[in-house]
Scaffold this active site. Sequence first.
Site, PDB file in Angstrom:
ATOM      1  N   TYR A  55     -12.434  25.723  16.054  1.00 26.79           N
ATOM      2  CA  TYR A  55     -12.211  26.440  14.784  1.00 26.79           C
ATOM      3  C   TYR A  55     -11.761  27.887  15.012  1.00 26.79           C
ATOM      4  O   TYR A  55     -11.041  28.432  14.181  1.00 26.79           O
ATOM      5  CB  TYR A  55     -13.448  26.344  13.882  1.00 26.79           C
ATOM      6  CG  TYR A  55     -13.575  24.955  13.297  1.00 26.79           C
ATOM      7  CD1 TYR A  55     -12.735  24.534  12.275  1.00 26.79           C
ATOM      8  CD2 TYR A  55     -14.493  24.047  13.803  1.00 26.79           C
ATOM      9  CE1 TYR A  55     -12.815  23.243  11.772  1.00 26.79           C
ATOM     10  CE2 TYR A  55     -14.580  22.750  13.301  1.00 26.79           C
ATOM     11  CZ  TYR A  55     -13.732  22.360  12.281  1.00 26.79           C
ATOM     12  OH  TYR A  55     -13.798  21.086  11.784  1.00 26.79           O
ATOM     13  N   GLN A  88      -7.566  20.688  -0.126  1.00 25.38           N
ATOM     14  CA  GLN A  88      -8.361  20.166   0.996  1.00 25.38           C
ATOM     15  C   GLN A  88      -8.222  21.110   2.182  1.00 25.38           C
ATOM     16  O   GLN A  88      -8.892  20.950   3.192  1.00 25.38           O
ATOM     17  CB  GLN A  88      -7.837  18.786   1.406  1.00 25.38           C
ATOM     18  CG  GLN A  88      -7.971  17.746   0.313  1.00 25.38           C
ATOM     19  CD  GLN A  88      -7.155  16.501   0.653  1.00 25.38           C
ATOM     20  OE1 GLN A  88      -7.661  15.555   1.250  1.00 25.38           O
ATOM     21  NE2 GLN A  88      -5.903  16.502   0.273  1.00 25.38           N
ATOM     22  N   ASN A  89      -7.310  22.082   2.051  1.00 26.80           N
ATOM     23  CA  ASN A  89      -7.025  22.969   3.182  1.00 26.80           C
ATOM     24  C   ASN A  89      -8.101  24.035   3.347  1.00 26.80           C
ATOM     25  O   ASN A  89      -8.658  24.536   2.368  1.00 26.80           O
ATOM     26  CB  ASN A  89      -5.661  23.635   3.007  1.00 26.80           C
ATOM     27  CG  ASN A  89      -4.541  22.615   2.960  1.00 26.80           C
ATOM     28  OD1 ASN A  89      -4.752  21.463   3.337  1.00 26.80           O
ATOM     29  ND2 ASN A  89      -3.376  23.015   2.498  1.00 26.80           N
ATOM     30  N   ASP A  91      -7.285  26.808   5.044  1.00 18.92           N
ATOM     31  CA  ASP A  91      -6.583  28.101   5.135  1.00 18.92           C
ATOM     32  C   ASP A  91      -6.631  28.830   3.790  1.00 18.92           C
ATOM     33  O   ASP A  91      -7.052  28.271   2.778  1.00 18.92           O
ATOM     34  CB  ASP A  91      -5.136  27.905   5.623  1.00 18.92           C
ATOM     35  CG  ASP A  91      -4.248  27.171   4.615  1.00 18.92           C
ATOM     36  OD1 ASP A  91      -4.182  27.620   3.451  1.00 18.92           O
ATOM     37  OD2 ASP A  91      -3.611  26.168   4.985  1.00 18.92           O
ATOM     38  N   HIS A 106     -12.909  21.335   1.323  1.00 16.28           N
ATOM     39  CA  HIS A 106     -13.378  21.121   2.702  1.00 16.28           C
ATOM     40  C   HIS A 106     -13.770  22.406   3.425  1.00 16.28           C
ATOM     41  O   HIS A 106     -13.830  22.431   4.642  1.00 16.28           O
ATOM     42  CB  HIS A 106     -12.304  20.350   3.483  1.00 16.28           C
ATOM     43  CG  HIS A 106     -12.103  18.953   2.975  1.00 16.28           C
ATOM     44  ND1 HIS A 106     -11.002  18.179   3.258  1.00 16.28           N
ATOM     45  CD2 HIS A 106     -12.889  18.183   2.164  1.00 16.28           C
ATOM     46  CE1 HIS A 106     -11.121  17.002   2.659  1.00 16.28           C
ATOM     47  NE2 HIS A 106     -12.245  16.978   1.983  1.00 16.28           N
ATOM     48  N   GLY A 172       1.579  17.140  -0.275  1.00 16.04           N
ATOM     49  CA  GLY A 172       1.304  17.157   1.159  1.00 16.04           C
ATOM     50  C   GLY A 172      -0.055  16.655   1.602  1.00 16.04           C
ATOM     51  O   GLY A 172      -0.724  17.296   2.402  1.00 16.04           O
ATOM     52  N   THR A 173      -0.441  15.491   1.096  1.00 20.43           N
ATOM     53  CA  THR A 173      -1.684  14.899   1.592  1.00 20.43           C
ATOM     54  C   THR A 173      -1.487  13.402   1.785  1.00 20.43           C
ATOM     55  O   THR A 173      -0.849  12.749   0.963  1.00 20.43           O
ATOM     56  CB  THR A 173      -2.878  15.163   0.652  1.00 20.43           C
ATOM     57  OG1 THR A 173      -4.001  14.396   1.104  1.00 20.43           O
ATOM     58  CG2 THR A 173      -2.601  14.848  -0.799  1.00 20.43           C
ATOM     59  N   SER A 174      -2.048  12.889   2.877  1.00 18.10           N
ATOM     60  CA  SER A 174      -1.910  11.456   3.168  1.00 18.10           C
ATOM     61  C   SER A 174      -2.828  10.614   2.281  1.00 18.10           C
ATOM     62  O   SER A 174      -2.727   9.384   2.278  1.00 18.10           O
ATOM     63  CB  SER A 174      -2.214  11.196   4.643  1.00 18.10           C
ATOM     64  OG  SER A 174      -3.522  11.635   4.951  1.00 18.10           O
TER      65      SER A 174
HETATM   66  N1  APR Z   1       5.772  19.199   2.944  1.00 17.14           N
HETATM   67  C1  APR Z   1       4.987  18.313   2.260  1.00 17.14           C
HETATM   68  N2  APR Z   1       4.251  17.396   2.860  1.00 17.14           N
HETATM   69  C2  APR Z   1       4.288  17.305   4.196  1.00 17.14           C
HETATM   70  C3  APR Z   1       5.072  18.175   4.989  1.00 17.14           C
HETATM   71  C4  APR Z   1       5.845  19.157   4.300  1.00 17.14           C
HETATM   72  N3  APR Z   1       6.634  20.007   4.959  1.00 17.14           N
HETATM   73  N4  APR Z   1       4.892  17.853   6.288  1.00 17.14           N
HETATM   74  C5  APR Z   1       4.023  16.823   6.310  1.00 17.14           C
HETATM   75  N5  APR Z   1       3.662  16.482   5.055  1.00 17.14           N
HETATM   76  C6  APR Z   1       2.733  15.429   4.603  1.00 17.14           C
HETATM   77  C7  APR Z   1       2.632  14.226   5.495  1.00 17.14           C
HETATM   78  O1  APR Z   1       3.691  13.317   5.217  1.00 17.14           O
HETATM   79  C8  APR Z   1       1.262  13.664   5.107  1.00 17.14           C
HETATM   80  O2  APR Z   1       1.345  12.780   4.009  1.00 17.14           O
HETATM   81  O3  APR Z   1       1.445  15.981   4.551  1.00 17.14           O
HETATM   82  C9  APR Z   1       0.479  14.931   4.693  1.00 17.14           C
HETATM   83  C10 APR Z   1      -0.538  15.392   5.688  1.00 17.14           C
HETATM   84  O4  APR Z   1      -1.560  14.441   5.789  1.00 17.14           O
HETATM   85  P1  APR Z   1      -2.847  14.707   6.701  1.00 17.14           P
HETATM   86  O5  APR Z   1      -2.439  15.246   8.018  1.00 17.14           O
HETATM   87  O6  APR Z   1      -3.664  13.473   6.672  1.00 17.14           O
HETATM   88  O7  APR Z   1      -3.593  15.921   5.918  1.00 17.14           O
HETATM   89  P2  APR Z   1      -4.568  15.864   4.656  1.00 17.14           P
HETATM   90  O8  APR Z   1      -4.201  14.735   3.754  1.00 17.14           O
HETATM   91  O9  APR Z   1      -4.613  17.229   4.098  1.00 17.14           O
HETATM   92  O10 APR Z   1      -5.942  15.529   5.368  1.00 17.14           O
HETATM   93  C11 APR Z   1      -7.109  15.418   4.592  1.00 17.14           C
HETATM   94  O11 APR Z   1      -8.436  15.201   6.577  1.00 17.14           O
HETATM   95  O12 APR Z   1      -8.971  15.838   8.741  1.00 17.14           O
HETATM   96  C12 APR Z   1      -9.269  15.984   7.418  1.00 17.14           C
HETATM   97  O13 APR Z   1     -10.522  17.684   6.499  1.00 17.14           O
HETATM   98  C13 APR Z   1      -9.221  17.412   6.936  1.00 17.14           C
HETATM   99  O14 APR Z   1      -8.643  18.232   4.739  1.00 17.14           O
HETATM  100  C14 APR Z   1      -8.250  17.360   5.787  1.00 17.14           C
HETATM  101  C15 APR Z   1      -8.301  15.903   5.359  1.00 17.14           C
END
Ligand code: APR
Length: 229
Positions: A55, A88-89, A91, A106, A172-174
């Site tokens: 971290y 969820q970020n 930052d 988070h 931007g979240t999976s």
């Molecule tokens: N613009 C928009 N989306 C983007 C970009 C971009 N430039 N680059 C990547 N992405 C997308 C990817 O396609 C993906 O769907 O952002 C998403 C990132 O997914 P993850 O890496 O799984 O991140 P997130 O969904 O925020 O993760 C959730 O998991 O590890 C934990 O606690 C952590 O808060 C986090 C949580």
Amino acid sequence: MTKQKIVVFTGAGISAESGIKTFRDSDGLWEEYNINDVATPQAWAKNRELVLEFYNKRRKQTQEAQPNLAHKALKELEKKYDVTIITQNIDDLHERAGSKKVVHLHGEINKARSTLDETLVYKIKGTEIKLGEKCERGSQLRPHIVWFGEQVPMMDVAYKMAAEADIFIVVGTSLVVYPAAGILNYVAPTVPKYMIDPSDVNVSGIKNLTIIKQKASVGLPQLVEELMK
Ligand code: APR
């Protein structure tokens, strides 16, 4: 006239173009590190030094990063709408872009908290929490992060906000980490929803959803321009 409520749900993808790695993309953090080694209560019990170091690195990167066009576009939306960001970020790029209402599901990388009393939360000066750094009651400080396997204290507040949205935007979240990923199910079916992500995300069964398959820095300013008309 009262402003319409826009609720924005953001994930790592919105900060990707600020140089902060996502978790699950091919060059993501969870390719480099094992979640169980750095982001669970068990990891903390086993190797505090490794967890702190992980971290501390994230914190340094965050402090060096700047908000991008996507964060700035969300600030712009406040001129016409009542905007709440649920992120969820960990930052602080939404805050640094000027957004007023930001809920961190988070945790926050720039804060530390007591391992004895979770209500004791401190702003971190500089970039590090060191082993041996203690709270006012004498227990080691830990990152103010929600680890895998821990409760998400702000989740109910966030569900309520989602239920009150007039427009809902996902960026931007999976959508694989629960309970946060379930938030779309709390938005009314009739509410217009937008999802901005360059990759395919599983959103089956969600009504009134427009998918904008673009990077956040492109898709979000365009959507904001539309919504400001
Ligand atoms: N613009 C928009 N989306 C983007 C970009 C971009 N430039 N680059 C990547 N992405 C997308 C990817 O396609 C993906 O769907 O952002 C998403 C990132 O997914 P993850 O890496 O799984 O991140 P997130 O969904 O925020 O993760 C959730 O998991 O590890 C934990 O606690 C952590 O808060 C986090 C949580």
